[in-house]
Design an enzyme around this catalytic site. Structure first.
Site, PDB file in Angstrom:
ATOM      1  CD  GLU A 133      12.807 -56.920 -39.975  1.00 27.24           C
ATOM      2  OE1 GLU A 133      11.779 -56.846 -38.988  1.00 27.24           O
ATOM      3  OE2 GLU A 133      13.560 -56.400 -39.776  1.00 27.24           O
TER       4      GLU A 133
ATOM      5  NE  ARG B 186       6.819 -60.752 -53.260  1.00 25.01           N
ATOM      6  CZ  ARG B 186       6.206 -62.320 -53.080  1.00 25.01           C
ATOM      7  NH1 ARG B 186       5.671 -62.028 -52.369  1.00 25.01           N
ATOM      8  NH2 ARG B 186       6.302 -62.833 -54.435  1.00 25.01           N
TER       9      ARG B 186
ATOM     10  CD  GLU C  77      13.826 -41.299 -46.864  1.00 30.67           C
ATOM     11  OE1 GLU C  77      14.142 -40.786 -46.822  1.00 30.67           O
ATOM     12  OE2 GLU C  77      12.783 -40.812 -47.760  1.00 30.67           O
TER      13      GLU C  77
END
Length: 343
Positions: free
Chosen positions: A220, A222, A278
């Site tokens: 989702e 690059r 994270e």
């Protein structure tokens, strides 16, 4: 005679000056048998790396020569191409050197997207200078200098020439759709991308040339040029990988197996296996990272480049101090098993 590195029988587009804009190779070969040398001589091949333009008659002669050499599959393609209304080419790479022409560059991009070689597996040096910037339209590739006249002629016929983009690289799916993949927005995957079976590219995902995924995986974010994503790894929404074209320097960025980059996270170092970054945390090579032990106690502070390629790490930002912390990642496998349950 030794094997040829690659052979491609193609049909493409030229501008009014006879310069190649793009080439489509339906079934490129890697490590073509040496017996093809004699057959290719019928097309004027004399050795080395070469892109030879053919007319329909010459392609028909090549088809017969390929049959005689026992290359039935390639002979069938040559027969089909011999009925073309578009320019034809046979591109031969005796060895894997830097491409020297647009047809050679396109053949190498095809090799990657056909899963015949992986990113970094073929020499793409100088490829940008060989790929013309063209208008990609519903009528195919058009030279930018010729575009205004083509637009006018379409309007005079009561038609619209749709220009989907202006770029050096076309979208991969206009040339090859690898088996076992899902691509929500095809314009976001360039020719020269490598998509392993089981890969899902969501609407905002992007995969550049000479980059890709082993699969299965969910993209989702690059995947920049030069970056390879390992088996079972996921890039969350707007997550980013720093490629060699965008400031990664000489360090080749990659993501190992069963890793997770949270939404809006990013990396400028390669990750080993089972690592988690994270959401919202961008790690560059110079980022200062506090290493914590299993009890959460500070061991030392180092730069992220010293953790490049290491496995089983969890990167997070301390919500109180803002410091970037790293500790053992114990939940990576469970996370990825859940994510891939419906992939």
């Amino acid at each position: 005679m030794s094997n040829l590195y690659s052979v491609g029988l193609g049909v493409g587009t030229q501008n009014q000056n006879g310069e190649w804009l793009e080439v489509f190779y339906p079934a490129p070969l890697l490590n073509a048998d040496a017996s093809m040398n004699d057959a290719l001589a019928a097309a004027g091949y004399q050795g080395g790396n070469a892109a030879i333009a053919l007319d329909n008659s010459a392609m028909a002669n090549l088809a017969n020569a390929l049959k005689g050499a026992g290359q039935e599959a390639q002979a069938k393609i040559a027969e089909q191409l011999s009925n073309s209304e578009r320019p034809l080419v046979v591109t031969v790479l005796a060895e894997d050197g830097s491409p020297a022409s647009t047809p050679e560059a396109y053949l190498k991009l095809h090799l990657i997207s056909h899963r015949l070689v992986k990113p970094h597996g073929t020499d793409l040096s100088g490829i940008f200078g060989l790929l013309p910037n063209v208008a990609w339209t519903n009528e195919g590739a058009i030279d930018l200098a010729e575009l205004p006249e083509r637009q006018l002629q379409a309007r005079l016929k009561g038609q619209l020439l749709e220009v989907s983009c202006v770029d050096k690289f076309p979208k991969m799916t206009n040339y090859v759709v690898p088996a076992g993949v899902r691509i929500a927005h095809t314009a976001r995957v360039r020719l020269g991308a490598y998509l392993g079976e089981g890969t899902t590219i969501m609407h905002e995902g992007f995969v550049n040339f000479n980059a890709g995924t082993e699969g299965p995986g969910m993209i989702e974010g690059r995947v920049s040029a030069g970056v390879m994503i390992g088996e079972g790894s996921d890039l969350g929404g707007s997550a980013s990988t720093m490629g060699t074209l965008s400031g990664g320097g000489n360090m080749v960025i990659s993501v190992g197996k069963e890793c997770l980059l949270g939404a809006n996270a990013g990396i400028g170092i390669p990750l080993g296996d089972r690592c988690t970054v994270e959401a919202g945390l961008y790690i560059t090579a110079g980022t200062k990272v506090q290493l914590l032990d299993d009890k959460g106690e500070l061991v030392e502070e180092i730069k992220a480049r010293d953790l490049a390629g290491k496995s089983d790490l969890l990167f997070r930002r301390n919500s109180s101090t803002g410091a970037v912390e790293c500790r053992t990642n114990k939940n990576a496998i469970a996370l990825n098993e859940e994510l891939h349950a419906n992939n």
